[in-house]
Design a protein around this motif. Sequence first.
Motif, PDB file in Angstrom:
ATOM      1  N   TYR A 155      45.835  18.321  66.159  1.00 37.21           N
ATOM      2  CA  TYR A 155      47.829  18.308  65.310  1.00 37.21           C
ATOM      3  C   TYR A 155      47.840  19.940  64.702  1.00 37.21           C
ATOM      4  O   TYR A 155      46.398  19.748  62.775  1.00 37.21           O
ATOM      5  CB  TYR A 155      47.780  17.509  64.994  1.00 37.21           C
ATOM      6  N   PRO A 156      48.934  20.336  64.085  1.00 33.04           N
ATOM      7  CA  PRO A 156      49.804  20.566  65.586  1.00 33.04           C
ATOM      8  C   PRO A 156      48.633  21.836  66.354  1.00 33.04           C
ATOM      9  O   PRO A 156      47.946  21.887  66.046  1.00 33.04           O
ATOM     10  CB  PRO A 156      51.077  21.562  64.484  1.00 33.04           C
ATOM     11  N   PRO A 157      49.984  21.638  67.205  1.00 28.27           N
ATOM     12  CA  PRO A 157      49.428  22.335  68.420  1.00 28.27           C
ATOM     13  C   PRO A 157      50.183  23.920  68.624  1.00 28.27           C
ATOM     14  O   PRO A 157      50.879  23.925  67.733  1.00 28.27           O
ATOM     15  CB  PRO A 157      49.890  21.960  69.875  1.00 28.27           C
ATOM     16  N   TYR A 158      48.987  24.681  68.999  1.00 30.46           N
ATOM     17  CA  TYR A 158      48.880  25.585  68.221  1.00 30.46           C
ATOM     18  C   TYR A 158      48.785  27.311  69.376  1.00 30.46           C
ATOM     19  O   TYR A 158      48.382  26.626  70.468  1.00 30.46           O
ATOM     20  CB  TYR A 158      48.683  26.530  68.065  1.00 30.46           C
ATOM     21  N   ALA A 178      57.643  21.269  64.473  1.00 29.80           N
ATOM     22  CA  ALA A 178      58.771  20.596  64.398  1.00 29.80           C
ATOM     23  C   ALA A 178      58.864  19.574  63.273  1.00 29.80           C
ATOM     24  O   ALA A 178      58.611  18.415  62.847  1.00 29.80           O
ATOM     25  CB  ALA A 178      59.093  20.180  65.602  1.00 29.80           C
ATOM     26  N   GLY A 179      60.291  19.276  62.463  1.00 27.30           N
ATOM     27  CA  GLY A 179      60.416  18.384  61.214  1.00 27.30           C
ATOM     28  C   GLY A 179      60.032  18.932  59.803  1.00 27.30           C
ATOM     29  O   GLY A 179      60.617  18.490  59.171  1.00 27.30           O
ATOM     30  N   PHE A 180      59.237  20.216  59.937  1.00 31.39           N
ATOM     31  CA  PHE A 180      58.611  20.814  58.467  1.00 31.39           C
ATOM     32  C   PHE A 180      60.088  21.932  58.366  1.00 31.39           C
ATOM     33  O   PHE A 180      60.305  22.825  58.893  1.00 31.39           O
ATOM     34  CB  PHE A 180      57.598  21.061  58.908  1.00 31.39           C
ATOM     35  N   GLY A 181      59.898  22.091  56.675  1.00 31.70           N
ATOM     36  CA  GLY A 181      60.483  23.205  56.532  1.00 31.70           C
ATOM     37  C   GLY A 181      60.038  24.226  55.849  1.00 31.70           C
ATOM     38  O   GLY A 181      58.656  23.949  55.363  1.00 31.70           O
ATOM     39  N   GLU A 182      60.678  24.341  55.315  1.00 31.50           N
ATOM     40  CA  GLU A 182      60.299  26.610  54.656  1.00 31.50           C
ATOM     41  C   GLU A 182      59.164  25.997  53.397  1.00 31.50           C
ATOM     42  O   GLU A 182      57.582  25.981  52.843  1.00 31.50           O
ATOM     43  CB  GLU A 182      60.763  27.207  54.413  1.00 31.50           C
ATOM     44  N   GLN A 183      59.747  24.583  52.950  1.00 36.19           N
ATOM     45  CA  GLN A 183      59.781  24.369  51.466  1.00 36.19           C
ATOM     46  C   GLN A 183      57.579  23.499  51.794  1.00 36.19           C
ATOM     47  O   GLN A 183      57.388  23.014  50.562  1.00 36.19           O
ATOM     48  CB  GLN A 183      60.419  23.675  50.311  1.00 36.19           C
ATOM     49  N   ARG A 192      45.387  23.208  58.687  1.00 32.79           N
ATOM     50  CA  ARG A 192      44.349  24.243  59.644  1.00 32.79           C
ATOM     51  C   ARG A 192      44.374  25.677  59.581  1.00 32.79           C
ATOM     52  O   ARG A 192      45.088  26.252  58.304  1.00 32.79           O
ATOM     53  CB  ARG A 192      45.354  24.485  60.959  1.00 32.79           C
ATOM     54  N   ARG A 193      42.667  25.984  59.446  1.00 34.24           N
ATOM     55  CA  ARG A 193      42.135  27.319  59.612  1.00 34.24           C
ATOM     56  C   ARG A 193      42.204  27.680  60.212  1.00 34.24           C
ATOM     57  O   ARG A 193      40.994  27.251  61.143  1.00 34.24           O
ATOM     58  CB  ARG A 193      41.073  26.557  58.425  1.00 34.24           C
ATOM     59  N   PHE A 194      41.801  29.112  60.085  1.00 34.10           N
ATOM     60  CA  PHE A 194      41.460  30.385  61.514  1.00 34.10           C
ATOM     61  C   PHE A 194      40.792  31.103  60.489  1.00 34.10           C
ATOM     62  O   PHE A 194      40.893  31.333  59.502  1.00 34.10           O
ATOM     63  CB  PHE A 194      42.916  30.263  61.619  1.00 34.10           C
ATOM     64  N   GLN A 195      39.582  31.503  61.157  1.00 32.47           N
ATOM     65  CA  GLN A 195      38.487  31.823  60.985  1.00 32.47           C
ATOM     66  C   GLN A 195      38.910  33.884  61.592  1.00 32.47           C
ATOM     67  O   GLN A 195      39.234  34.306  62.987  1.00 32.47           O
ATOM     68  CB  GLN A 195      37.070  31.920  61.626  1.00 32.47           C
ATOM     69  N   LEU A 196      39.001  34.998  60.219  1.00 30.78           N
ATOM     70  CA  LEU A 196      39.683  35.799  61.106  1.00 30.78           C
ATOM     71  C   LEU A 196      38.144  36.764  61.403  1.00 30.78           C
ATOM     72  O   LEU A 196      37.215  36.852  59.725  1.00 30.78           O
ATOM     73  CB  LEU A 196      40.659  36.515  60.319  1.00 30.78           C
ATOM     74  N   ALA A 197      38.649  37.593  62.171  1.00 28.88           N
ATOM     75  CA  ALA A 197      37.611  39.110  61.911  1.00 28.88           C
ATOM     76  C   ALA A 197      37.725  39.736  61.006  1.00 28.88           C
ATOM     77  O   ALA A 197      38.643  40.209  60.590  1.00 28.88           O
ATOM     78  CB  ALA A 197      37.897  39.399  63.287  1.00 28.88           C
ATOM     79  N   ASP A 198      36.860  40.300  60.454  1.00 29.37           N
ATOM     80  CA  ASP A 198      37.043  41.858  59.672  1.00 29.37           C
ATOM     81  C   ASP A 198      38.196  42.772  59.609  1.00 29.37           C
ATOM     82  O   ASP A 198      38.291  42.925  61.039  1.00 29.37           O
ATOM     83  CB  ASP A 198      35.730  42.549  59.915  1.00 29.37           C
ATOM     84  N   HIS A 199      38.661  43.259  58.616  1.00 31.78           N
ATOM     85  CA  HIS A 199      39.678  43.673  59.421  1.00 31.78           C
ATOM     86  C   HIS A 199      41.036  43.301  59.330  1.00 31.78           C
ATOM     87  O   HIS A 199      41.944  43.983  60.080  1.00 31.78           O
ATOM     88  CB  HIS A 199      39.017  45.050  59.904  1.00 31.78           C
TER      89      HIS A 199
END
Length: 153
Positions: free
Chosen positions: A35-38, A55-60, A99-106
């Motif tokens: 959760y949440p699906p991506y 769904a259900g979440f606003g920008e704030q 949710r955390r995403f590990q990004l590659a270099d650059h």
Amino acid sequence: MRTFDLSPLYRSTVGFDRLFSLIDQIGGVENVPAYPPYNIERTGENAYRITMAVAGFGEQELSIEARENVLTVKGEKKVEEADDKKVLYRGIAARSFERRFQLADHVEVRGATLENGLLHVDLVREIPEAAKPRQIAIANGARAERTLEAKAA
């Protein structure tokens, strides 16, 4: 025989496509929904997009932070229940998430948009010129000697 579940690594990295393709071929790793699906999409040679169903979440109520090759998406839903109505069944998720995403270099975050309950985070991988491969000219031995002699004179 013991098996290792690499799905958390597979689900939270961007820019390691070849590595995880090899792991999929060798070990048959399957994704486990969270959760949440991506989705993680490749939109170009060096461009990616993470799409999350929020769904259900606003920008704030959403925050996105990129720090040291880690992209963090947080959602904090503040449930306000009026005194005159009582929810009999709550099927729409209103829980907070991170949710955390590990990004590659650059890999850099280019922007984010919230549209129809979907949060789109656009990423691009820009390799600096110094890190790109370059062709090295091979000089003929006699020509290299003449060049050295001309510089010495």
